[in-house]
Design a protein around this motif. Structure first.
Motif, PDB file in Angstrom:
ATOM      1  N   THR A   1       0.844  -1.188   0.000  1.00 53.18           N
ATOM      2  CA  THR A   1       0.000   0.000   0.000  1.00 53.18           C
ATOM      3  C   THR A   1       0.878   1.236   0.000  1.00 53.18           C
ATOM      4  OG1 THR A   1      -0.158   0.108   2.418  1.00 53.18           O
ATOM      5  CG2 THR A   1      -1.849  -1.183   1.251  1.00 53.18           C
TER       6      THR A   1
ATOM      7  N   ASP B   1       0.625   5.429   0.898  1.00 55.68           N
ATOM      8  CA  ASP B   1      -0.147   6.532   1.460  1.00 55.68           C
ATOM      9  C   ASP B   1       0.550   7.846   1.123  1.00 55.68           C
ATOM     10  OD1 ASP B   1      -2.508   5.654   3.356  1.00 55.68           O
ATOM     11  OD2 ASP B   1      -0.913   4.176   3.574  1.00 55.68           O
TER      12      ASP B   1
ATOM     13  N   GLU C   1      -6.693  13.516   5.999  1.00 55.34           N
ATOM     14  CA  GLU C   1      -6.790  12.290   5.223  1.00 55.34           C
ATOM     15  C   GLU C   1      -5.623  12.166   4.251  1.00 55.34           C
ATOM     16  OE1 GLU C   1     -11.404  11.065   4.892  1.00 55.34           O
ATOM     17  OE2 GLU C   1     -10.791  12.723   3.595  1.00 55.34           O
TER      18      GLU C   1
ATOM     19  N   HIS D   1      -4.833   6.729  -0.470  1.00 47.61           N
ATOM     20  CA  HIS D   1      -4.387   5.375  -0.146  1.00 47.61           C
ATOM     21  C   HIS D   1      -4.508   4.481  -1.382  1.00 47.61           C
ATOM     22  CE1 HIS D   1      -3.838   1.902   2.601  1.00 47.61           C
ATOM     23  NE2 HIS D   1      -4.724   1.297   1.817  1.00 47.61           N
TER      24      HIS D   1
ATOM     25  N   SER E   1      -8.351   4.988  -2.468  1.00 52.74           N
ATOM     26  CA  SER E   1      -9.352   5.469  -1.512  1.00 52.74           C
ATOM     27  C   SER E   1      -8.782   6.600  -0.684  1.00 52.74           C
ATOM     28  CB  SER E   1      -9.811   4.329  -0.588  1.00 52.74           C
ATOM     29  OG  SER E   1      -8.710   3.800   0.133  1.00 52.74           O
TER      30      SER E   1
ATOM     31  N   ARG F   1      -8.267   7.818   3.132  1.00 56.17           N
ATOM     32  CA  ARG F   1      -8.202   7.232   4.471  1.00 56.17           C
ATOM     33  C   ARG F   1      -7.707   8.262   5.482  1.00 56.17           C
ATOM     34  NH1 ARG F   1      -7.502   1.444   4.432  1.00 56.17           N
ATOM     35  NH2 ARG F   1      -8.716   0.656   2.682  1.00 56.17           N
TER      36      ARG F   1
ATOM     37  N   LEU G   1      -3.362  -0.073  10.362  1.00 58.36           N
ATOM     38  CA  LEU G   1      -4.208   0.520   9.345  1.00 58.36           C
ATOM     39  C   LEU G   1      -5.525   0.968   9.957  1.00 58.36           C
ATOM     40  CD1 LEU G   1      -3.716  -1.947   6.355  1.00 58.36           C
ATOM     41  CD2 LEU G   1      -2.991   0.429   6.453  1.00 58.36           C
TER      42      LEU G   1
ATOM     43  N   VAL H   1      -9.376   1.477   9.599  1.00 51.85           N
ATOM     44  CA  VAL H   1     -10.473   0.988   8.774  1.00 51.85           C
ATOM     45  C   VAL H   1     -11.397   2.146   8.417  1.00 51.85           C
ATOM     46  CG1 VAL H   1     -12.443  -0.573   8.660  1.00 51.85           C
ATOM     47  CG2 VAL H   1     -10.365  -1.269   9.889  1.00 51.85           C
ATOM     48  N   PRO H   2     -11.660   2.356   7.133  1.00 49.64           N
ATOM     49  CA  PRO H   2     -12.514   3.486   6.746  1.00 49.64           C
ATOM     50  C   PRO H   2     -13.943   3.299   7.236  1.00 49.64           C
ATOM     51  CG  PRO H   2     -12.090   2.037   4.875  1.00 49.64           C
ATOM     52  CD  PRO H   2     -11.192   1.572   5.980  1.00 49.64           C
ATOM     53  N   THR H   3     -14.578   4.401   7.615  1.00 45.10           N
ATOM     54  CA  THR H   3     -15.945   4.337   8.125  1.00 45.10           C
ATOM     55  C   THR H   3     -16.925   5.078   7.226  1.00 45.10           C
ATOM     56  OG1 THR H   3     -15.523   6.283   9.501  1.00 45.10           O
ATOM     57  CG2 THR H   3     -15.163   4.116  10.511  1.00 45.10           C
TER      58      THR H   3
ATOM     59  N   ASN I   1     -15.240   5.945   0.381  1.00 41.47           N
ATOM     60  CA  ASN I   1     -13.889   6.374   0.089  1.00 41.47           C
ATOM     61  C   ASN I   1     -13.576   6.467  -1.400  1.00 41.47           C
ATOM     62  OD1 ASN I   1     -12.111   6.431   2.736  1.00 41.47           O
ATOM     63  ND2 ASN I   1     -13.597   4.779   2.940  1.00 41.47           N
TER      64      ASN I   1
END
Length: 213
Positions: free
Chosen positions: A102, A104, A112, A115, A131, A133, A142, A144-146, A149
Motif C-alpha cells: 500500500t 499513502d 486524510e 491510499h 481510496s 483514508r 491501518l 479501517v474506513p468508516t 472512500n
C-alpha cells in the motif's frame, strides 16, 4: 471381613490401573513433545544456515524506515514536494514474481491521505484500489474506513486509471522498487518463521518441564 478385603483389593487394583494409565499417558506426551522439539530445532537451524539474498537498497530518494524488519508499519518513505509518501508491504504469501503493498500520500494540515493498494511485478505496476483514508498513526496499524472512500478502481474509465498510474509513477512508485521489495520480503518472512519456531519451541519446552516436575 472377606467382603471388606475383596473391596479393598478391588480399590487398590483400580487405583494401580489409574496410576499406570497416568504414567503411560505422561510417557506418550513426553515422547511427542520431544519429537516436536527435535523437528522445531532442525527447521530453525536449517533456516539459520540459509544464505540471504544480496543486500539491495531502495531506489533514491526512498529511505528504509528504521526497525521495519522487526515490526509492522511502513517500510519505505520519501517526500515529494510537500507530500509525505509511505509504503508498507502486505504480509501475505505471494509468488516470488509479485508482491502487494500500500502507498499513502499525505500533505501537512490534511486529516486524510490518498491510499493506494498496488501489486508489483518485475516489469509492471498494477493498482487494485484507490481510496481516501485517515492519516496513518505512528503505531503502524491501518485505520479501517468508516465512510465512502471512492469508486471501484476498475469501474473508472481508462483515462482516469491511466492518470492515476501516472500520478504514483511520477512519485517513484514503479517497477524499480521490485528488487528491493522482493529481497525485503524474503528476509522478513525468514525472520518471522525463525521467531515462530523459537516461540513454539519455548512453549513446548515449558510444558514438558512442567509435566516432568
Amino acid at each position: 471381613m472377606l467382603r471388606q478385603a475383596l473391596a479393598g483389593a478391588r480399590g487398590a487394583l483400580q487405583q494401580w490401573r489409574m496410576l499406570s494409565s497416568r504414567r503411560s499417558s505422561t510417557s506418550v506426551s513426553s515422547a511427542v513433545n520431544s519429537m516436536l522439539l527435535r523437528h522445531l530445532k532442525e527447521h530453525y537451524l536449517e533456516l539459520s544456515k540459509m544464505t540471504p539474498p544480496p543486500k539491495v537498497s531502495p531506489p533514491s530518494p526512498f529511505t528504509i524506515v528504521e526497525g521495519a524488519l522487526d515490526r509492522s508499519g511502513p517500510v519505505l518513505k520519501r517526500t515529494y514536494g510537500d507530500e509525505e509518501i509511505s509504503l508498507r508491504m502486505m504480509m501475505v504469501k505471494t509468488v516470488l514474481t509479485s508482491c502487494s503493498f500500500t502507498v499513502d500520500i499525505s500533505k501537512p494540515g490534511q486529516k486524510e491521505s490518498l491510499h493506494f493498494l498496488c501489486g508489483l511485478y518485475p516489469d509492471a505496476l498494477g493498482i487494485h484500489s484507490v481510496s481516501m483514508r485517515p492519516k496513518l498513526e505512528t503505531s503502524g496499524f491501518l485505520v479501517v474506513p468508516t465512510k465512502y472512500n471512492g469508486p471501484v478502481f476498475q469501474d473508472l474509465d481508462e483515462g482516469m486509471r491511466d492518470a492515476l498510474h501516472s500520478y504514483i509513477e511520477e512519485r517513484g512508485i514503479n517497477e524499480n522498487l521490485f528488487p528491493f521489495l522482493q529481497a525485503w520480503l524474503y528476509v522478513k518472512d525468514n525472520r518471522n518463521l525463525m521467531r515462530w519456531f523459537r516461540a513454539v519451541g519455548t512453549l513446548i519446552k515449558e510444558r514438558k518441564q512442567a509435566s516432568d516436575a
